[in-house]
Structure formats: structure tokens, C-alpha cells
Enzyme design. Structure first.
Site, PDB file in Angstrom:
ATOM      1  N   HIS A 121     -21.604 -56.503  40.015  1.00 50.60           N
ATOM      2  CA  HIS A 121     -21.367 -55.171  39.420  1.00 50.60           C
ATOM      3  C   HIS A 121     -22.474 -54.182  39.817  1.00 50.60           C
ATOM      4  CE1 HIS A 121     -19.216 -53.062  35.861  1.00 50.60           C
ATOM      5  NE2 HIS A 121     -19.677 -52.158  36.720  1.00 50.60           N
ATOM      6  N   GLU A 127     -18.563 -60.680  32.325  1.00 45.12           N
ATOM      7  CA  GLU A 127     -19.766 -60.535  33.153  1.00 45.12           C
ATOM      8  C   GLU A 127     -20.982 -60.953  32.336  1.00 45.12           C
ATOM      9  OE1 GLU A 127     -19.870 -56.555  34.749  1.00 45.12           O
ATOM     10  OE2 GLU A 127     -17.953 -56.825  35.771  1.00 45.12           O
ATOM     11  N   HIS A 139     -12.677 -39.404  41.204  1.00 45.59           N
ATOM     12  CA  HIS A 139     -13.973 -39.067  41.818  1.00 45.59           C
ATOM     13  C   HIS A 139     -14.340 -40.051  42.918  1.00 45.59           C
ATOM     14  CE1 HIS A 139     -14.625 -36.941  37.837  1.00 45.59           C
ATOM     15  NE2 HIS A 139     -14.846 -36.007  38.728  1.00 45.59           N
ATOM     16  N   ILE A 140     -14.185 -41.355  42.633  1.00 46.14           N
ATOM     17  CA  ILE A 140     -14.580 -42.358  43.631  1.00 46.14           C
ATOM     18  C   ILE A 140     -13.573 -42.376  44.782  1.00 46.14           C
ATOM     19  CG2 ILE A 140     -14.968 -44.834  44.033  1.00 46.14           C
ATOM     20  CD1 ILE A 140     -15.872 -44.995  41.052  1.00 46.14           C
ATOM     21  N   ASP A 164     -16.552 -56.671  42.788  1.00 47.66           N
ATOM     22  CA  ASP A 164     -17.818 -56.240  42.186  1.00 47.66           C
ATOM     23  C   ASP A 164     -17.769 -56.395  40.666  1.00 47.66           C
ATOM     24  OD1 ASP A 164     -20.426 -55.026  42.368  1.00 47.66           O
ATOM     25  OD2 ASP A 164     -19.559 -53.149  41.626  1.00 47.66           O
ATOM     26  N   SER A 182     -13.493 -51.630  40.300  1.00 46.82           N
ATOM     27  CA  SER A 182     -13.152 -50.800  39.130  1.00 46.82           C
ATOM     28  C   SER A 182     -13.532 -51.547  37.842  1.00 46.82           C
ATOM     29  CB  SER A 182     -11.682 -50.398  39.153  1.00 46.82           C
ATOM     30  OG  SER A 182     -10.821 -51.527  39.116  1.00 46.82           O
TER      31      SER A 182
HETATM   32  N1  LIG Z   1     -18.378 -50.977  40.065  1.00 43.33           N
HETATM   33  C1  LIG Z   1     -19.077 -50.037  39.497  1.00 43.33           C
HETATM   34  O1  LIG Z   1     -20.295 -50.107  39.405  1.00 43.33           O
HETATM   35  C2  LIG Z   1     -18.389 -48.826  38.968  1.00 43.33           C
HETATM   36  C3  LIG Z   1     -17.087 -48.886  38.509  1.00 43.33           C
HETATM   37  N2  LIG Z   1     -16.476 -47.766  38.034  1.00 43.33           N
HETATM   38  C4  LIG Z   1     -15.075 -47.876  37.590  1.00 43.33           C
HETATM   39  O2  LIG Z   1     -14.273 -47.090  38.449  1.00 43.33           O
HETATM   40  C5  LIG Z   1     -13.310 -46.418  37.668  1.00 43.33           C
HETATM   41  C6  LIG Z   1     -12.840 -45.182  38.392  1.00 43.33           C
HETATM   42  O3  LIG Z   1     -13.894 -44.252  38.474  1.00 43.33           O
HETATM   43  P1  LIG Z   1     -13.644 -42.721  38.860  1.00 43.33           P
HETATM   44  O4  LIG Z   1     -13.031 -42.594  40.196  1.00 43.33           O
HETATM   45  O5  LIG Z   1     -14.908 -42.029  38.611  1.00 43.33           O
HETATM   46  O6  LIG Z   1     -12.589 -42.323  37.742  1.00 43.33           O
HETATM   47  P2  LIG Z   1     -11.690 -41.038  37.692  1.00 43.33           P
HETATM   48  O7  LIG Z   1     -11.283 -40.878  36.276  1.00 43.33           O
HETATM   49  O8  LIG Z   1     -12.319 -39.901  38.395  1.00 43.33           O
HETATM   50  O9  LIG Z   1     -10.396 -41.478  38.544  1.00 43.33           O
HETATM   51  C7  LIG Z   1      -9.495 -42.452  38.137  1.00 43.33           C
HETATM   52  C8  LIG Z   1      -8.135 -42.144  38.748  1.00 43.33           C
HETATM   53  O10 LIG Z   1      -7.252 -43.214  38.432  1.00 43.33           O
HETATM   54  C9  LIG Z   1      -5.995 -42.641  38.151  1.00 43.33           C
HETATM   55  N3  LIG Z   1      -5.195 -43.582  37.385  1.00 43.33           N
HETATM   56  C10 LIG Z   1      -5.275 -43.871  36.052  1.00 43.33           C
HETATM   57  N4  LIG Z   1      -4.364 -44.799  35.731  1.00 43.33           N
HETATM   58  C11 LIG Z   1      -3.710 -45.116  36.861  1.00 43.33           C
HETATM   59  C12 LIG Z   1      -2.648 -46.006  37.171  1.00 43.33           C
HETATM   60  N5  LIG Z   1      -2.090 -46.774  36.230  1.00 43.33           N
HETATM   61  N6  LIG Z   1      -2.211 -46.046  38.441  1.00 43.33           N
HETATM   62  C13 LIG Z   1      -2.751 -45.271  39.398  1.00 43.33           C
HETATM   63  N7  LIG Z   1      -3.755 -44.406  39.177  1.00 43.33           N
HETATM   64  C14 LIG Z   1      -4.226 -44.332  37.910  1.00 43.33           C
HETATM   65  C15 LIG Z   1      -6.315 -41.369  37.407  1.00 43.33           C
HETATM   66  O11 LIG Z   1      -5.223 -40.453  37.425  1.00 43.33           O
HETATM   67  C16 LIG Z   1      -7.510 -40.854  38.203  1.00 43.33           C
HETATM   68  O12 LIG Z   1      -7.127 -40.007  39.261  1.00 43.33           O
HETATM   69  C17 LIG Z   1     -14.058 -46.143  36.358  1.00 43.33           C
HETATM   70  O13 LIG Z   1     -13.155 -45.965  35.286  1.00 43.33           O
HETATM   71  C18 LIG Z   1     -14.891 -47.369  36.181  1.00 43.33           C
HETATM   72  O14 LIG Z   1     -14.175 -48.323  35.421  1.00 43.33           O
HETATM   73  C19 LIG Z   1     -17.105 -46.575  38.013  1.00 43.33           C
HETATM   74  C20 LIG Z   1     -18.387 -46.463  38.459  1.00 43.33           C
HETATM   75  C21 LIG Z   1     -19.152 -47.584  38.911  1.00 43.33           C
HETATM   76  O1  LIG Z   2     -20.279 -46.475  35.764  1.00 36.25           O
HETATM   77  C1  LIG Z   2     -19.543 -47.450  35.531  1.00 36.25           C
HETATM   78  O2  LIG Z   2     -18.470 -47.354  34.915  1.00 36.25           O
HETATM   79  C2  LIG Z   2     -19.926 -48.754  36.031  1.00 36.25           C
HETATM   80  O3  LIG Z   2     -19.121 -49.643  36.081  1.00 36.25           O
HETATM   81  C3  LIG Z   2     -21.330 -48.989  36.367  1.00 36.25           C
HETATM   82  O4  LIG Z   2     -21.784 -49.797  35.354  1.00 36.25           O
HETATM   83  P1  LIG Z   2     -23.328 -50.168  35.150  1.00 36.25           P
HETATM   84  O5  LIG Z   2     -24.028 -48.904  34.780  1.00 36.25           O
HETATM   85  O6  LIG Z   2     -23.822 -50.687  36.449  1.00 36.25           O
HETATM   86  O7  LIG Z   2     -23.306 -51.172  34.067  1.00 36.25           O
END
Ligand SMILES: NC(=O)C1=CN([C@@H]2O[C@H](COP(=O)(O)OP(=O)(O)OC[C@H]3O[C@@H](n4cnc5c(N)ncnc54)[C@H](O)[C@@H]3O)[C@@H](O)[C@H]2O)C=CC1
Ligand SMILES: O=C(O)C(=O)COP(=O)(O)O
Length: 469
Positions: A347, A317, A209-210, A312, A287
């Protein structure tokens, strides 16, 4: 969203009793009554019509941690649940004490719901992760204890992608350093080592998604996009999937990581991978903190291999605002803070008004549907099971939810118990070791409900029984 509440045709129904849904383990009476209330699921608030609730909603205790958005708090409070909302996270020991009485817990990325905590959570039926990541929850232990887990799969994806775009430009122009210098009164006008991003290559690791959102935004700024993912995916725009991590690292000016925290992604970017990156390239990690080996990044930054980085997320944390980010929390924190052109954010990838308010609604609604109706749609650790809501022309109905071990012969035994009544509708599905059954049965007398509940509880396969309505 579907409503659990029903208008009551005649007030006699109000006195009907049902065994409640919490494993007979609510600290109050094990028997709950249908009640009338001015608040309800589905927007009946403020109407004078009498409405039916599946149980006394004011018995439900909800603990929200980490400053869950008010939109979510309000939805839960409008159900009549007892909602306690704290701004910070809690330690494992604090959680073990606090979670004992709680039926519903809402967390974000910091709160670790370990198997020890879940073991202490005797009344807990559901966890809401008001974020994307669910790595902070022991999902397997939760399922084995009959605790359903929900998250918000994409409500903050755009916010993360926009932050990363900001960081790409900020790193290319050394904005963090120039701003810090001028805040300290130093005028330092330089162009050496500062670049436009147009025409540069962005390498996205994890094209979910991201990664998708980021791909579109980066191309709109004139960047070339390559990505690496463990599955074959359709590219957005003219982005190109590469077939190995090494190919991505060698071919990108900016590398950004968007994978979940998994055993395979632990230290996915370490010394070896940093060496494979282009000289003078940039690394971004929004991530999880476990994905990048930070001491290796510090070395790569000191040697000049990496021209800059934006982080981030971190291995440890702080649990709330105001806490220090120093060597006590991570042994390398002070080294990292001293480096040039390293953007450090606490974060905040998903921390926008839009994202938090959307997540609050999405997760709180999923929790209400689960508590009131037993629906698991969108659950991350249970099979997705749902039945249409009961209607007024279905009197003397009971909804049974039976979470059980996925072993042979259970359905036969359950249906022997339910078979004394008319099973109007039933759905069952399994996920790994756990199966989830929902059935609406009719012609059930009040006096029979407790026996029905107990018969299901007595089966060896039982994980949790709930009797709703
Ligand atoms: N900094 C922040 O505030 C936030 C951090 N995140 C982190 O970002 C991560 C990703 O979010 P989304 O894009 O929504 O997840 P998502 O599940 O939509 O996409 C993750 C992608 O990574 C791929 N993947 C999994 N293992 C892999 C590997 N070993 N090598 C290469 N690709 C691999 C998957 O096939 C998938 O396409 C979340 O799991 C979360 O930990 C998410 C939201 C906010
Ligand atoms: O949505 C996620 O996975 C995030 O990393 C965001 O985390 P937070 O809601 O800011 O603690």
C-alpha cells in the site's frame, strides 16, 4: 489560510471568559479564557504582539496515527494543541480506550473508525484522514455524532499514477521476476512474453483524479487509453470513454482500477470479469483491497489467462510495518506470494515525500480551521459552511456553531435564542440528516454566554453546540 488569531487592542480582553466549544465535556474546566500566546494560526509565531485565541488551545488533545507526516504534526503543535503521534494504527479495542479523551484524531487508510469507536469518542469533534480514501470511517455515524471529517482529495494522486506507470512497464518486462531471480543468483535472460508498452491499450476503471493523471502519462508513452466510469467525463488527450465495464475488459491489454471502496465496487473484478479480459493481459489494483476478488485472480494467473498483476492494496492489511503478510492475515496470501509476475507492494501508492508532506499541511490546516473557527470547507460528511473571521472592530462577539438534526422548526427556535443579541452574520446548510449553523453575534456579555450555550443544548434537535471566541 484564514487566521483565527487576532491582535488584542487592550490587555483587558485577555481576562474575558467564554464557555468553551466542547459540549462542556472537556475533562478540565468547561470555561475557557481568551489567551495570549506566541504561536497562532496565520504565521504570527515568534512575534511579540499579543494574540487572541478562541479558547485555551493547550486543552485540545490530538491523536495522530499511522505516521502522519511531520508537516502536519508541526502545524497542530504550533497551535499549542497537545499532540501525540504514533507510527502504527490501533485495533478497535485499543481505539475505544484511547479515543475517549481526544478532541481531534488524524488517521490514514488503515485505522477503522467504526460506529462503536465513534460512540466511545465523547470529546471528539473532528477527524482528519491524511489520505484520499474515507471508506475507513463511518461517515454517517460521525455526522450523526457531530464529528466533522476532512481528507486530502488529490495530494497523492500523482504519486499513485506514477507507481502504476512503473508497474505497467515492470509487468510487461517481467522485471519483478528477473530481479528476484538474479538476487537469488540465477541468470535468466528471456524475451518470450516480454513486450514494449508502446501501442498497447490501457483500460482505466474510474477516471477521477488518479485515472486522469494516469491517462496523460500513458499516452505520453505511446499507449492508447480507454476508460470506464459511472459518469460521463471529459477525456484527457485522445483517451476514449467506453460505455460498459465489459467493453473495457475486452478491449484492454492492461486493466487498472481506480474507484473508491463502495458497495457497488465490492469484488468489481471477480471470476466473471477476469474471464472477459484479453488472454495474456495484465491487471493492476491500487484502489482498495475489496475491489478485486483475489482468489479469482490467483486462478486466472495459474491458468495463464492473466500474464501478470500488480497489487498495492488488500482486504486485510497489517496495521504497521514489520508485520507479516501470510495466511493468518489473508487465507490466500501464501498462494499469491508464490505466483510468477505478480508485483506485491505494501500500500505505497501515495507514499512519496511530496505527497505525504502536502497531505500533512492540507489536512492539518483544515483541522485547525475547524477547531479554531468552525469552518467546514472541504468536509466530506457535513455541509460546507464558513463565515469570515471576526475582526478587532467587532468587540463582545461570540461565534456559535450549532450542529443539529435536519428537522423542521429548528432555525426558528435557534434564532429565538440568538435573537436577544445582534446576529451579525449567519450561515446554515444541511447535508442529509444533519445541518450545520454558524452565527456571529455581538453585544454578548460574558455572563450570558453559558446560558446561551445551555439554551441551545436544551433543544431537542441538538447534536453538538460549540461557542467559540
Ligand atoms: N494505493 C494508494 O496508496 C491509494 C489509493 N487510493 C484509492 O484510489 C481511489 C480513487 O482515487 P481518486 O482517483 O483520487 O478518486 P476520485 O474520486 O477522483 O475518482 C474515482 C472515480 O471512480 C468513479 N467511480 C465510482 N464508482 C464507480 C464504479 N462503480 N464504476 C466505475 N467508476 C466508478 C467515480 O465516478 C470517479 O470518477 C480512492 O478512493 C482510494 O481508495 C487513493 C490514493 C492512494
Ligand atoms: O490516500 C489513500 O486513500 C490511500 O490509500 C493512501 O493511504 P495511506 O495514506 O498510504 O494509508
Amino acid at each position: 489560510m484564514p487566521s483565527a488569531a487576532r491582535d488584542i487592542p487592550n490587555s483587558d480582553n485577555l481576562s474575558r471568559t467564554v464557555s468553551n466549544s466542547f459540549n462542556l465535556s472537556l475533562s478540565t474546566s468547561p470555561v475557557a479564557t481568551f489567551n495570549s500566546s506566541s504561536s497562532s494560526l496565520g504565521g504570527h509565531k515568534g512575534t511579540s504582539a499579543k494574540q487572541l485565541k478562541p479558547f485555551i488551545t493547550s486543552d485540545i488533545k490530538v491523536l495522530l496515527l499511522e505516521n502522519v507526516n511531520k508537516t502536519g504534526q508541526d502545524i497542530l503543535a504550533r497551535q499549542g494543541y497537545q499532540v501525540e503521534a504514533l507510527k502504527s494504527s490501533l485495533s478497535e479495542d485499543e481505539l475505544v480506550q484511547k479515543i475517549r479523551d481526544v478532541h481531534v484524531i488524524g488517521i490514514r487508510s488503515k485505522t477503522k473508525l467504526t460506529s462503536k469507536v465513534l460512540h466511545a469518542a465523547k470529546n471528539l469533534i473532528v477527524i482528519g484522514c491524511f489520505c484520499i480514501g474515507t471508506n475507513q470511517v463511518d461517515l454517517k455515524a460521525a455526522a450523526q455524532n457531530g464529528i466533522c471529517v476532512f481528507n486530502s482529495p488529490f495530494s497523492n494522486s500523482r504519486s499513485v499514477a506514477e507507481l502504476v506507470i512503473a508497474e505497467i512497464i515492470a509487468l510487461a518486462r517481467q522485471l519483478g521476476d528477473r530481479s528476484n531471480e538474479l538476487h537469488n543468483g540465477v541468470w535468466n535472460k528471456v524475451s518470450a512474453g516480454c513486450w514494449e508498452v508502446r501501442g498497447k491499450t490501457l483500460g482505466i476503471i474510474g477516471y477521477g483524479h488518479i485515472g486522469n493523471q494516469l491517462s496523460v502519462l500513458a499516452e505520453a508513452m505511446g499507449m492508447r487509453v480507454v476508460f470506464y466510469d459511472v459518469v460521463n467525463l471529459m477525456s484527457m488527450g485522445t483517451a476514449q470513454q467506453v460505455n460498459s465495464l465489459n467493453a473495457l475488459l475486452a478491449g484492454a491489454d492492461f486493466v487498472t482500477v481506480h474507484v473508491p471502496e463502495l458497495p457497488e465496487t465490492q469484488n468489481m473484478i471477480g471470476k466473471e470479469q477476469l474471464e472477459k479480459m484479453r488472454q495474456g493481459s495484465y491487471l493492476i489494483n491500487a484502489s482498495r483491497g475489496s475491489v478485486v476478488d483475489i482468489p479469482a485472480l490467483i486462478e486466472a494467473s495459474k491458468s495463464g489467462k492473466i500474464a501478470g498483476a500488480a497489487l498495492d492494496v488488500y482486504p486485510n492489511e497489517p496495521g504497521g510495518n514489520g508485520n507479516y503478510f501470510n495466511n493468518e492475515i489473508n487465507s490466500w496470501a501464501e498462494d499469491l506470494r508464490a505466483l510468477k509476475n505478480i508485483i506485491l507492494t505494501p500500500h505505497i501508492g501515495g507514499s512519496t515525500e511530496e505527497a505525504q508532506s502536502a497531505i500533512g499541511v492540507e489536512v492539518a490546516e483544515a483541522l485547525v480551521r475547524y477547531v479554531n473557527e468552525g469552518a467546514t470547507l472541504g468536509a466530506v460528511n457535513m455541509p460546507e459552511v464558513n463565515l469570515r473571521s471576526l475582526t478587532l472592530d467587532e468587540p463582545n462577539h461570540v461565534r456559535v456553531v450549532y450542529i443539529h438534526k435536519n428537522v423542521p422548526g429548528v432555525l426558528r427556535k435557534v434564532n429565538e435564542i440568538l435573537g436577544d443579541h445582534n446576529v451579525d452574520k449567519q450561515m446554515t446548510d444541511s447535508r442529509g440528516e444533519v445541518a450545520y449553523l454558524m452565527a456571529d453575534i455581538s453585544n454578548v456579555n460574558t455572563s450570558e454566554i453559558k446560558d446561551l450555550y445551555q439554551s441551545l443544548e436544551d433543544l431537542g434537535s441538538r447534536i453538538r453546540t460549540r461557542v467559540l471566541y
